[in-house]
Structure formats: C-alpha cells, structure tokens
Design an enzyme around this catalytic site. Structure first.
Site, PDB file in Angstrom:
ATOM      1  N   SER A  64       0.802  -1.233   0.000  1.00 53.28           N
ATOM      2  CA  SER A  64       0.000   0.000   0.000  1.00 53.28           C
ATOM      3  C   SER A  64       0.832   1.279   0.000  1.00 53.28           C
ATOM      4  O   SER A  64       0.462   2.246  -0.685  1.00 53.28           O
ATOM      5  CB  SER A  64      -0.973   0.004   1.185  1.00 53.28           C
ATOM      6  OG  SER A  64      -1.948  -0.991   0.982  1.00 53.28           O
ATOM      7  N   LYS A  76      -8.833  -4.755  12.443  1.00 55.92           N
ATOM      8  CA  LYS A  76      -9.978  -4.252  11.665  1.00 55.92           C
ATOM      9  C   LYS A  76     -11.286  -4.200  12.468  1.00 55.92           C
ATOM     10  O   LYS A  76     -12.119  -3.334  12.222  1.00 55.92           O
ATOM     11  CB  LYS A  76     -10.189  -5.116  10.413  1.00 55.92           C
ATOM     12  CG  LYS A  76      -9.182  -4.852   9.308  1.00 55.92           C
ATOM     13  CD  LYS A  76      -9.555  -5.616   8.048  1.00 55.92           C
ATOM     14  CE  LYS A  76      -8.548  -5.346   6.947  1.00 55.92           C
ATOM     15  NZ  LYS A  76      -8.900  -6.035   5.693  1.00 55.92           N
ATOM     16  N   ASP A  89     -13.241  -2.812   1.486  1.00 56.71           N
ATOM     17  CA  ASP A  89     -12.984  -4.154   0.939  1.00 56.71           C
ATOM     18  C   ASP A  89     -14.188  -4.681   0.159  1.00 56.71           C
ATOM     19  O   ASP A  89     -14.030  -5.306  -0.898  1.00 56.71           O
ATOM     20  CB  ASP A  89     -12.667  -5.154   2.067  1.00 56.71           C
ATOM     21  CG  ASP A  89     -11.251  -4.994   2.611  1.00 56.71           C
ATOM     22  OD1 ASP A  89     -10.369  -4.535   1.866  1.00 56.71           O
ATOM     23  OD2 ASP A  89     -11.026  -5.362   3.782  1.00 56.71           O
ATOM     24  N   ALA A 146     -14.000 -17.800   6.051  1.00 64.57           N
ATOM     25  CA  ALA A 146     -14.997 -17.029   6.811  1.00 64.57           C
ATOM     26  C   ALA A 146     -14.300 -16.023   7.726  1.00 64.57           C
ATOM     27  O   ALA A 146     -14.845 -15.638   8.758  1.00 64.57           O
ATOM     28  CB  ALA A 146     -15.882 -17.977   7.608  1.00 64.57           C
ATOM     29  N   ASN A 165     -15.804 -23.340   5.238  1.00 55.21           N
ATOM     30  CA  ASN A 165     -14.639 -22.915   6.024  1.00 55.21           C
ATOM     31  C   ASN A 165     -14.118 -24.067   6.867  1.00 55.21           C
ATOM     32  O   ASN A 165     -14.882 -24.921   7.291  1.00 55.21           O
ATOM     33  CB  ASN A 165     -15.023 -21.742   6.943  1.00 55.21           C
ATOM     34  CG  ASN A 165     -13.808 -21.078   7.548  1.00 55.21           C
ATOM     35  OD1 ASN A 165     -12.822 -20.839   6.840  1.00 55.21           O
ATOM     36  ND2 ASN A 165     -13.837 -20.794   8.827  1.00 55.21           N
TER      37      ASN A 165
END
Ligand code: NDP
Length: 276
Positions: free
Chosen positions: A21, A70, A106, A131, A153
C-alpha cells in the site's frame, strides 16, 4: 518535499512491513500532485487505543487498518459508515477535524474487481471459501448484489455464524461439503490464506471441483498467479486475481482521504512493481 502542512496517512497493523500500500498510495498522491504521504506504523493490540487517539490529536488525515485491528478499532472511532457497521470491520479511517469515521472499502473493492472481470453477481450462485475478515466483506457484498452464497470454512462454526448473519448457507470442509457447496456455482472466491506466499504450492480446493464456465476469484495477490488460478485456467474457468481487489479498495480509500478521483492505472503499476 515534506513540509509543515503535508498531510499524513498511516497504515496501522501488525505486521505491516510486507504491505504494498505505501508504494501504491504514494504513487497516487504524486500523480495527483497532492501533498500527502503514506507510511506504515506497526501497532500492537495493547497500543491500538493510544495510536488512534494519536491520529485524532495530531490531525493525521486518515489511515488504513489491517490485521489484526480491523474489528477492534471500531470501538475507538466516532462514526461508522453503514457497510462497516454491518460487516463488523473497518479498513479505512478519515479524520475530519478530530472526528474519526470508519469505512470498509474491501466489500465495494471486491465488487468493483469482480465486475471489472466481467462477472455480474446478481441472480448467480457463488461459493466463498473462508470465513475470516476478507470473507465477511465479500459475503455481505455478494448478498447485497443479489447472489445466493454458500460458505465453506475449515472452522465450521465461523462459517455458520457468518451464514446466519448474512442469509448465506454454510457447509463443512469435507469432500461431501465441497461438492454440495459448489453444485451449480458459477463463481468461486478464495478468501482463505491457502496459497499465500510462502506456502504457494497449496490450493484451497481440489482441481476436480473446477468446471468450465465458472469464474474463479482468488483474493490472494502474492503470488499473482496462485496454484488455484493456474488450475482454474487449465479447467477452462475465467480467473480474477487479488491485485484487482487490492487496487480497487485502495482507490476507494484514496478518494475518501483526498476527495479526488484515484489514478487507478498508476496504482496498478505501482502495486505490480512493489510485488516484484
Ligand atoms: P483471516 O485470518 O481473517 O482469515 C483467514 C481464513 O483462511 C479463515 O477462513 C481461515 O479458516 C482460513 N485458513 C487459514 N489457513 C487455512 C488452512 N490451512 N486451511 C484452510 N483454511 C485456512 O484473514 P483475512 O480474511 O484478512 O485474509 C484472507 C485472505 O484474503 C488472505 O490470503 C489475504 O491475503 C486476502 N486478502 C486480500 C485482499 C485484497 O485486497 N486482495 C484484502 C484482504 C485480504 P479458519 O476460520 O478455520 O481459521
């Protein structure tokens, strides 16, 4: 040149050193002749609250947030936009005169990359592998876009919880579970970390499950050509790699901080260069 009113944007996470980034965002700032600079900041979980308070006090323009913060970061912000609240994760913070707003780019970034790959999810059946944080944003995005979504998952309880909150269907990661989850699917999304460098000889599913006519989207961008994508191409599927999503979510963050349209081609080239 960095001057006294150069605007700062940080990537906060742990670890952050591998991130592409900074190259991507700084190239975009240069291209638009904006006096901004993007830097990584390694922030531990115990220092997250202090780091966010620092963004506010020091008039930092904003931040990207990555693993493992997050979800935890949401508690320290003043406002959340609606998608971030529903998804339960923030990857972008904007600081407007000390008021911090959290966004999740996202989900929209994933849809933009999917549509750029000429796949329209409305009315389609999609299978999401994984997941975790990325999968959450992707499942919400696909459901909102009108797709029917199956989730497989390794840890079934996490898939079941995500399915319950989104109206998707969860399957166990067994041979039978994969067969049922992929039945009739025209989109397969890998949102696990299986296949990520340095373990890039791995693939999340058997190639026997890949059929012509499917579109296979791998969120992994390191390496660009994952084993899953190679096997999908060999099986006659259309493929989309994770770099498109990386650039799309980064471009949306850029636009939130600067109010200017993101120079996407420049960002793609900078991300490609950073990955080499
Ligand atoms: P998380 O740690 O939140 O989730 C990881 C997921 O991978 C979980 O579902 C986990 O299953 C699964 N997983 C991990 N190891 C294995 C294994 N050995 N076998 C089976 N399943 C496994 O990570 P994120 O959701 O943030 O990231 C997932 C992927 O998405 C990464 O590869 C990342 O690079 C990519 N990504 C790409 C982005 C882009 O812009 N292109 C943006 C964000 C992420 P379990 O629940 O059982 O642990």
């Amino acid at each position: 040149m960095i001057v006294s009113d150069t605007r700062l944007v940080f990537l906060i996470g742990d670890p952050v050193t591998h991130s592409v980034s900074p190259m991507m965002q700084n190239a975009a700032f240069r291209e638009r002749r904006l006096d901004y600079i993007y830097q990584t900041l390694s922030v531990s979980t115990e220092n997250l609250a202090t780091a966010v308070a620092g963004l506010r006090e020091l008039k930092v323009r904003g931040a990207n947030v990555t693993i493992p913060h997050k979800t935890a970061v949401m508690a320290f912000l003043d406002t959340l936009d609606a998608p971030a609240r529903r998804i339960g994760a923030v990857n972008t913070i904007v600081n407007d005169n000390g008021r911090l707003t959290g966004y999740n780019t996202d989900a929209v970034g994933f849809l933009a990359a999917l549509r750029a790959g000429r796949f329209e999810p409305e009315g389609k059946k999609a299978t999401v592998l994984g997941a975790g944080g990325a999968a959450r944003a992707i499942v919400f995005a696909l459901k909102d876009a009108g797709a029917a979504v199956n989730i497989v998952n390794r840890t079934f309880s996490t898939a079941a919880e995500l399915a319950a909150t989104t109206g998707a269907t969860a399957f166990r990661a067994t041979e039978e579970g994969y067969l049922r989850a992929l039945e009739g699917a025209t989109l397969v999304v890998n949102a696990t970390s299986v296949g990520l460098c340095p373990n890039d000889s791995a693939s999340p599913i058997s190639p026997s499950l890949l059929k012509p006519g499917m579109t296979v989207f791998d969120t992994i961008y390191r390496p660009r050509q994952t084993r899953l994508l190679r096997e999908a191409q060999a099986a006659g599927c259309d493929v989309i790699g994770g770099l498109e999503m990386l650039v799309a979510q980064g471009a949306l963050s850029f636009e939130l901080w600067t109010g200017e349209p993101a120079p996407r081609e420049v960002m793609v080239r900078a991300a490609e260069a950073a990955l080499k």
